[in-house]
Write an enzyme that holds these catalytic residues in place. Sequence first.
Site, PDB file in Angstrom:
ATOM      1  N   HIS A  24       0.830  -1.212   0.000  1.00 45.17           N
ATOM      2  CA  HIS A  24       0.000   0.000   0.000  1.00 45.17           C
ATOM      3  C   HIS A  24       0.865   1.263   0.000  1.00 45.17           C
ATOM      4  O   HIS A  24       0.460   2.296  -0.539  1.00 45.17           O
ATOM      5  CB  HIS A  24      -0.925   0.025   1.212  1.00 45.17           C
ATOM      6  CG  HIS A  24      -2.076  -0.915   1.124  1.00 45.17           C
ATOM      7  ND1 HIS A  24      -3.228  -0.612   0.425  1.00 45.17           N
ATOM      8  CD2 HIS A  24      -2.273  -2.155   1.650  1.00 45.17           C
ATOM      9  CE1 HIS A  24      -4.080  -1.625   0.519  1.00 45.17           C
ATOM     10  NE2 HIS A  24      -3.529  -2.571   1.248  1.00 45.17           N
ATOM     11  N   ASP A  43      -7.533  -2.670  -1.523  1.00 39.98           N
ATOM     12  CA  ASP A  43      -8.402  -3.606  -0.821  1.00 39.98           C
ATOM     13  C   ASP A  43      -9.802  -3.404  -1.380  1.00 39.98           C
ATOM     14  O   ASP A  43     -10.309  -2.275  -1.423  1.00 39.98           O
ATOM     15  CB  ASP A  43      -8.390  -3.345   0.686  1.00 39.98           C
ATOM     16  CG  ASP A  43      -7.058  -3.699   1.335  1.00 39.98           C
ATOM     17  OD1 ASP A  43      -6.229  -4.366   0.669  1.00 39.98           O
ATOM     18  OD2 ASP A  43      -6.841  -3.310   2.499  1.00 39.98           O
ATOM     19  N   ASP A  62     -12.682  -9.626   5.700  1.00 46.26           N
ATOM     20  CA  ASP A  62     -13.690  -8.623   5.360  1.00 46.26           C
ATOM     21  C   ASP A  62     -13.343  -7.830   4.110  1.00 46.26           C
ATOM     22  O   ASP A  62     -13.942  -6.799   3.818  1.00 46.26           O
ATOM     23  CB  ASP A  62     -13.912  -7.667   6.533  1.00 46.26           C
ATOM     24  CG  ASP A  62     -12.653  -6.908   6.926  1.00 46.26           C
ATOM     25  OD1 ASP A  62     -11.560  -7.220   6.388  1.00 46.26           O
ATOM     26  OD2 ASP A  62     -12.757  -6.007   7.782  1.00 46.26           O
ATOM     27  N   HIS A  63     -12.379  -8.321   3.334  1.00 47.48           N
ATOM     28  CA  HIS A  63     -12.008  -7.675   2.074  1.00 47.48           C
ATOM     29  C   HIS A  63     -11.059  -8.606   1.313  1.00 47.48           C
ATOM     30  O   HIS A  63     -10.618  -9.619   1.851  1.00 47.48           O
ATOM     31  CB  HIS A  63     -11.319  -6.327   2.316  1.00 47.48           C
ATOM     32  CG  HIS A  63      -9.960  -6.443   2.951  1.00 47.48           C
ATOM     33  ND1 HIS A  63      -9.775  -6.611   4.303  1.00 47.48           N
ATOM     34  CD2 HIS A  63      -8.711  -6.451   2.396  1.00 47.48           C
ATOM     35  CE1 HIS A  63      -8.492  -6.692   4.589  1.00 47.48           C
ATOM     36  NE2 HIS A  63      -7.817  -6.598   3.433  1.00 47.48           N
ATOM     37  N   HIS A  75      -7.446  -8.197  -0.691  1.00 49.44           N
ATOM     38  CA  HIS A  75      -6.304  -7.349  -1.039  1.00 49.44           C
ATOM     39  C   HIS A  75      -5.732  -7.840  -2.364  1.00 49.44           C
ATOM     40  O   HIS A  75      -5.479  -9.035  -2.538  1.00 49.44           O
ATOM     41  CB  HIS A  75      -5.245  -7.460   0.070  1.00 49.44           C
ATOM     42  CG  HIS A  75      -3.905  -6.908  -0.301  1.00 49.44           C
ATOM     43  ND1 HIS A  75      -3.433  -5.714   0.188  1.00 49.44           N
ATOM     44  CD2 HIS A  75      -2.915  -7.399  -1.109  1.00 49.44           C
ATOM     45  CE1 HIS A  75      -2.214  -5.486  -0.288  1.00 49.44           C
ATOM     46  NE2 HIS A  75      -1.874  -6.500  -1.085  1.00 49.44           N
TER      47      HIS A  75
END
Length: 244
Positions: free
Chosen positions: A187, A194, A225-226, A228
Amino acid sequence: MTRLRAVLVSLVVTMTSLVAITATTTTPAHADECYSWGRSLSSGASGADVAELQIRVAGWAGYGVNMAIDGSFGPQTVAAVQGFQAAYGLEADGVAGPATYAQIYELQDPDCTPLHFSYDEVVPDCGGTGFSGGSVPEETVKENLKRVMWRAEALRQRIGNVPLTVSSGFRSQACDVEVGGSGSGQHTYGNALDLIGVPFCTLADNARYNGFGGIFGPGYPDHDDHVHVDIRAGNTWSAPDCGV
């Protein structure tokens, strides 16, 4: 006029006509706010215009292919152009010409980001503006974000042109630490997004076909929950709950 002179004149006229025809068929005419291609491109071509094409089609090179943006139109670029063409209902001949460019122009915003993603979506997680404080200079961060967004555009198209939401984009090094990262993760280079918006396993499974070197999703620590995705070199994938 001698016979030899007549033959030479005929050859000159023929060659002139061929040059004119070639110029007409290989020089797409377009004025785009972001970038315009001035020639058709195919296997063996090289240059900055090839690199610009690669950025936009890299998400279509095939399963597990994390294509380099190197300005050389080789077999991976041929496959990527064919994949792009097929995805948008064009003749999949692997040659980037007027029809292929027209489709890219439809998907290309004036700042060179793809139609369904923007720099506004990938601003720093921890507040602030701009893309400074990362592991590379701000302009490099923005270039990397552009490249990962084009692959996300390909992923969006692959799963049925379904809207995707970026839940996390660029992070400064300080921000990466603040959210529990190492301070030097993907990132911080602008290499990663994400994503949420559709079932996570759908994202993780399909992302393998759209040029992502890093894929982490359900079953990988802190990724339930995502999903990447990033454009690191090579392939490092882990979404065990999705069989990835």
